[in-house]
Write a protein that holds these residues in place. Structure first.
Motif, PDB file in Angstrom:
ATOM      1  N   THR A   1     -10.774   4.316   1.319  1.00  0.00           N
ATOM      2  CA  THR A   1      -9.807   4.300   0.487  1.00  0.00           C
ATOM      3  C   THR A   1      -8.736   5.470   0.902  1.00  0.00           C
TER       4      THR A   1
ATOM      5  N   PHE B   1      -6.240  -4.783  -1.573  1.00  0.00           N
ATOM      6  CA  PHE B   1      -4.926  -5.181  -2.024  1.00  0.00           C
ATOM      7  C   PHE B   1      -4.634  -6.516  -1.789  1.00  0.00           C
TER       8      PHE B   1
ATOM      9  N   GLU C   1       4.508   2.838  -1.000  1.00  0.00           N
ATOM     10  CA  GLU C   1       4.987   1.604  -0.801  1.00  0.00           C
ATOM     11  C   GLU C   1       6.347   1.657  -0.304  1.00  0.00           C
TER      12      GLU C   1
ATOM     13  N   VAL D   1      -3.392   2.228  -7.935  1.00  0.00           N
ATOM     14  CA  VAL D   1      -4.570   2.689  -7.161  1.00  0.00           C
ATOM     15  C   VAL D   1      -4.510   4.075  -7.042  1.00  0.00           C
TER      16      VAL D   1
ATOM     17  N   GLY E   1       1.126  -1.429  -7.940  1.00  0.00           N
ATOM     18  CA  GLY E   1      -0.242  -1.764  -7.940  1.00  0.00           C
ATOM     19  C   GLY E   1      -0.565  -0.439  -6.884  1.00  0.00           C
ATOM     20  N   ILE E   2       0.135  -0.219  -6.116  1.00  0.00           N
ATOM     21  CA  ILE E   2      -0.264   0.749  -4.953  1.00  0.00           C
ATOM     22  C   ILE E   2      -0.252   2.070  -5.856  1.00  0.00           C
TER      23      ILE E   2
ATOM     24  N   ALA F   1      -6.557  -5.073  -6.282  1.00  0.00           N
ATOM     25  CA  ALA F   1      -5.147  -5.056  -6.876  1.00  0.00           C
ATOM     26  C   ALA F   1      -3.974  -5.465  -6.311  1.00  0.00           C
ATOM     27  N   ASP F   2      -3.129  -6.352  -7.102  1.00  0.00           N
ATOM     28  CA  ASP F   2      -1.586  -6.815  -6.464  1.00  0.00           C
ATOM     29  C   ASP F   2      -0.733  -5.613  -6.379  1.00  0.00           C
ATOM     30  N   ILE F   3       0.026  -5.946  -5.268  1.00  0.00           N
ATOM     31  CA  ILE F   3       1.048  -4.972  -5.129  1.00  0.00           C
ATOM     32  C   ILE F   3       2.240  -4.668  -6.029  1.00  0.00           C
TER      33      ILE F   3
ATOM     34  N   MET G   1      -7.385  -6.220   2.713  1.00  0.00           N
ATOM     35  CA  MET G   1      -6.223  -6.878   1.989  1.00  0.00           C
ATOM     36  C   MET G   1      -6.191  -8.422   2.126  1.00  0.00           C
TER      37      MET G   1
ATOM     38  N   PRO H   1      -3.983  -0.241   3.722  1.00  0.00           N
ATOM     39  CA  PRO H   1      -5.183  -0.802   3.245  1.00  0.00           C
ATOM     40  C   PRO H   1      -6.073  -1.161   4.223  1.00  0.00           C
TER      41      PRO H   1
ATOM     42  N   THR I   1      -1.349  -9.184  -1.336  1.00  0.00           N
ATOM     43  CA  THR I   1       0.072  -9.442  -1.012  1.00  0.00           C
ATOM     44  C   THR I   1       0.516 -10.535  -0.427  1.00  0.00           C
TER      45      THR I   1
END
Length: 275
Positions: free
Chosen positions: A268, A226, A273, A212, A208-209, A198-200, A245, A242, A228
């Motif tokens: 996880t 993640f 954020e 998730v 994205g956080i 996932a992108d942030i 990353m 995370p 970023t």
């Protein structure tokens, strides 16, 4: 903690590199708390003996070398971290015992932290040839151990296509690519992925956080990576972070290493954020 020979501010240099040591330690142990304990022990050792960071050596390499001395002496490569409390960790510990000794460390040092093989040799106290062999062995071992379904959450089309190609070439199945939080939640719930990449920050300014966290709430624990451009904003020690990353811009080997590592040994933690 300051040296006088060249006005080097060792404390400031260590502080700058500490987030990356914490990232590395967390990836090795699979959890933020246990990784941070090793990072703290490393700093304590340096405070007690500042010569562990020689004036003529790169601070990051010397910091990681000190960490490795503690890591190796603790027997952490082959022993469990106390009582295993969840299924992911138990599975990861089983896999860990089937990896070639030191190979996972070499993989992370090279692909995630960006060290050259000569630096890895110094950090791990092995020859440069052995460092290269350990890295290649880890890539092979981990790639053979785990494959699964992957959800990619990325709003930039070129990057999502690149990630999809890399992950597919590794033998994984990319079930969906999502560009927004809501899209990711819908596709994730429908596809039930084994791994989330996932992108942030997403296309519609959504998080994205958040996506998730919603998927982990709905689907249960599973590995997450993640992506970023600003890793230091997430590696603060002030909130859950995370375990895995990738920093933009990334190299293909970084993605391969992170995906293999996350599928192999991941926790996880719910995140918030603040970046």
């Amino acid at each position: 903690m300051t040296t006088t020979s060249d006005s080097r501010d060792l404390s400031a240099e260590l502080l700058q590199e500490l987030p990356f040591l914490r990232r590395y330690a967390r990836a090795l142990t699979g959890a933020q708390d246990s990784g941070d304990r090793y990072a703290v022990a490393t700093l304590e050792a340096i405070v007690a003996e500042p010569t562990l960071i020689p004036d003529d050596m790169d601070v990051k390499a010397a910091l990681f070398r000190t960490f490795h001395g503690i890591w190796a002496s603790s027997g952490a490569q082959t022993e469990d971290f106390g009582e295993i409390s969840d299924l992911l960790e138990a599975r990861a510990q089983w896999r860990l015992k089937h990896l070639s000794p030191n190979s996972r460390e070499a993989l992370l040092l090279r692909s995630i932290e960006g060290f050259g093989f000569s630096e890895i040799a110094t950090i791990m106290d092995v020859s440069e040839t052995e460092a290269q062999e350990l890295y290649q062995r880890a890539v092979s071992d981990m790639g053979e151990m785990v494959t699964g379904d992957v959800l990619i959450i990325e709003d930039e089309a070129i990057i999502s296509m690149d990630l999809s190609s890399i992950v597919s070439d590794m033998g994984h199945n990319v079930i969906e690519i999502a560009r927004t939080r809501d899209d990711a939640i819908a596709k994730g719930k429908a596809g039930n992925p084994d791994l989330i990449l996932a992108d942030i920050q997403l296309a519609d300014k959504s998080s994205g956080i958040d996506a998730v966290n919603a998927l982990l709430e709905a689907l249960g624990e599973r590995p997450v990576i993640f992506i970023t451009a600003f890793p230091e904003r997430l590696l603060t020690g002030e909130r859950p972070e995370p375990a895995f990353m990738i920093t933009k811009p990334y190299a293909e080997e970084q993605v391969r290493a992170a995906v293999s590592q996350a599928m192999f040994f991941a926790t996880t933690e719910r995140m918030t954020e603040n970046a």
